[in-house]
Write a protein that holds these residues in place. Sequence first.
Motif, PDB file in Angstrom:
ATOM      1  N   HIS A  36       1.192  25.487 -29.292  1.00 52.97           N
ATOM      2  CA  HIS A  36       0.783  24.262 -28.597  1.00 52.97           C
ATOM      3  C   HIS A  36      -0.302  23.515 -29.372  1.00 52.97           C
ATOM      4  O   HIS A  36      -0.232  22.294 -29.544  1.00 52.97           O
ATOM      5  CB  HIS A  36       0.276  24.636 -27.204  1.00 52.97           C
ATOM      6  N   ILE A  37      -1.286  24.247 -29.859  1.00 54.10           N
ATOM      7  CA  ILE A  37      -2.403  23.608 -30.572  1.00 54.10           C
ATOM      8  C   ILE A  37      -1.995  23.206 -31.984  1.00 54.10           C
ATOM      9  O   ILE A  37      -2.260  22.080 -32.426  1.00 54.10           O
ATOM     10  CB  ILE A  37      -3.613  24.559 -30.602  1.00 54.10           C
ATOM     11  N   LEU A  38      -1.341  24.104 -32.712  1.00 58.75           N
ATOM     12  CA  LEU A  38      -0.938  23.800 -34.093  1.00 58.75           C
ATOM     13  C   LEU A  38       0.103  22.696 -34.147  1.00 58.75           C
ATOM     14  O   LEU A  38       0.176  21.946 -35.138  1.00 58.75           O
ATOM     15  CB  LEU A  38      -0.399  25.060 -34.768  1.00 58.75           C
ATOM     16  N   GLY A  39       0.897  22.572 -33.096  1.00 60.01           N
ATOM     17  CA  GLY A  39       1.929  21.546 -33.075  1.00 60.01           C
ATOM     18  C   GLY A  39       1.394  20.129 -33.068  1.00 60.01           C
ATOM     19  O   GLY A  39       2.140  19.174 -33.308  1.00 60.01           O
ATOM     20  N   ARG A  40       0.104  19.956 -32.820  1.00 57.29           N
ATOM     21  CA  ARG A  40      -0.485  18.615 -32.861  1.00 57.29           C
ATOM     22  C   ARG A  40      -0.528  18.059 -34.272  1.00 57.29           C
ATOM     23  O   ARG A  40      -0.552  16.848 -34.469  1.00 57.29           O
ATOM     24  CB  ARG A  40      -1.906  18.664 -32.289  1.00 57.29           C
ATOM     25  N   SER A  41      -0.550  18.938 -35.260  1.00 55.20           N
ATOM     26  CA  SER A  41      -0.682  18.461 -36.643  1.00 55.20           C
ATOM     27  C   SER A  41       0.321  19.085 -37.603  1.00 55.20           C
ATOM     28  O   SER A  41       0.355  18.706 -38.771  1.00 55.20           O
ATOM     29  CB  SER A  41      -2.100  18.761 -37.162  1.00 55.20           C
ATOM     30  N   ARG A  42       1.137  20.031 -37.125  1.00 55.26           N
ATOM     31  CA  ARG A  42       2.035  20.734 -38.026  1.00 55.26           C
ATOM     32  C   ARG A  42       3.416  20.881 -37.397  1.00 55.26           C
ATOM     33  O   ARG A  42       3.575  20.799 -36.180  1.00 55.26           O
ATOM     34  CB  ARG A  42       1.475  22.118 -38.372  1.00 55.26           C
ATOM     35  N   HIS A  43       4.409  21.129 -38.238  1.00 56.61           N
ATOM     36  CA  HIS A  43       5.741  21.444 -37.760  1.00 56.61           C
ATOM     37  C   HIS A  43       5.769  22.948 -37.481  1.00 56.61           C
ATOM     38  O   HIS A  43       5.621  23.770 -38.393  1.00 56.61           O
ATOM     39  CB  HIS A  43       6.800  21.084 -38.810  1.00 56.61           C
ATOM     40  N   VAL A  44       5.953  23.324 -36.218  1.00 57.98           N
ATOM     41  CA  VAL A  44       5.872  24.721 -35.803  1.00 57.98           C
ATOM     42  C   VAL A  44       7.263  25.263 -35.485  1.00 57.98           C
ATOM     43  O   VAL A  44       8.039  24.636 -34.758  1.00 57.98           O
ATOM     44  CB  VAL A  44       4.956  24.887 -34.574  1.00 57.98           C
ATOM     45  N   THR A  45       7.552  26.422 -36.042  1.00 56.17           N
ATOM     46  CA  THR A  45       8.764  27.162 -35.700  1.00 56.17           C
ATOM     47  C   THR A  45       8.343  28.414 -34.949  1.00 56.17           C
ATOM     48  O   THR A  45       7.562  29.222 -35.467  1.00 56.17           O
ATOM     49  CB  THR A  45       9.569  27.553 -36.952  1.00 56.17           C
ATOM     50  N   LEU A  46       8.844  28.578 -33.732  1.00 58.86           N
ATOM     51  CA  LEU A  46       8.482  29.713 -32.890  1.00 58.86           C
ATOM     52  C   LEU A  46       9.611  30.737 -32.897  1.00 58.86           C
ATOM     53  O   LEU A  46      10.755  30.420 -32.548  1.00 58.86           O
ATOM     54  CB  LEU A  46       8.210  29.250 -31.462  1.00 58.86           C
TER      55      LEU A  46
END
Length: 423
Positions: A36-46
């Motif tokens: 949730h937090i990293l997705g503000r500035s990065r492309h996140v793969t969960l």
Amino acid sequence: MERTSTDARHGSQGRSGHRGRTAVVGSGVAGLTAAHILGRSRHVTLYEADDRLGGHAHTHELVSPHDGRMHRLDSGFIVHNRRTYPRLLRLFDELGVATQVSEMSISVRCEGCGLEYAGARGPAALFARPGNLLRGPYLRLLAEVPVFHRASRRLLDAGGDEALTLGRFLEREGFSPYFRSHFVTPLVSAVWSCDAGTVLRYPAAYLFRFMAHHGMLSVSGSPTWRTVSGGSREYVDRIARQIAEVRTGTPVRAVRRHADGADVTAEDGTTESYDAVVIAVHPDQALRLLADASALEREVLGAFRYSRNTTLLHTDTRLLPRAWSPVPRPRSSAAPLEGVPDVPDAAALGPPAQRPPEAAERGHEQEGAEPAEAAGEREGHARDHPRERCAHLSSPFTDRPAATPRGPRPWSRTPPPRAAGRR
């Protein structure tokens, strides 16, 4: 394997002109919050090995056979409070997740001596059986509770002896075997999901710090407990919709670090490179994932051991202690919810606002309810033959091999008293 994607939001650019790529392994609250937090500035793969997200946050949708209504019940994360969980509440505020007042209490039934009582539910629950007023050991137990609270706080105020176990603390302070068996053991077992033998091996100071933090070292002054309206899946689903890429049913085999980031290898053998990887799983799982674990990582992560605890979700009111249910506990079988087995030796789960009404409202007229004279005869026998009915009076603890982290250790299972925690 299932993959879902959402539109990437604007954020910082990576070294080659695109948003940095980050992998998060594990979708419990730690992994979801990181995404949730990293997705503000990065492309996140969960990445999540299970076919659902949430980990300990697990909401079940059950249909009542009586009125056809859908009920949502949580079997993992259930309650929180504003005093102890400020960061979780901050996350809920950011997501717009609604919460409501709930209850956290514990009901105890000893199948050895017949004692039943409940904490945090008033005098009527403490004396759920009229015979409790005539039980000398139980009356002494009630008197020992505030003494236990004061002694626990004194230990913490003195700095806490980290080597002192709970069992040794109880012996040193002179608490009765009945108190240990019928109050301390059920309480700690319910809160920590561990057996009686392991309870006594907990470091006392570690346990008391937790209890103090949650308002459990005083008779009054506990925080107001709350639950997520609609079940904990509400916050899980809201975070999931914001993550750029979600891969459920995708176990990770290995994470290997290199100069430019880290490679994530899934169970099917596919490998992808990321600028950074967040490993948000249990310590033992994290150690298995790290292909290049350092000596310190092996020492720290390898220190944790676990036991498997089985939880049964049911709506059989026969299993509710009188102290828990507002009506006499029926002896006949209550119709279970669809998909939920009618099983013995289990505790109904879920806060009052979410539990199906039939689990608490079926009443005295049910066929097979225990006659009053039979109940009275049973209580009278318990008073006259306490040692015959309660092995814990003469042999309060069963010591079994423990399992979990070094320090506090969870448990196996022992005979009654049985605790049914409403959390």
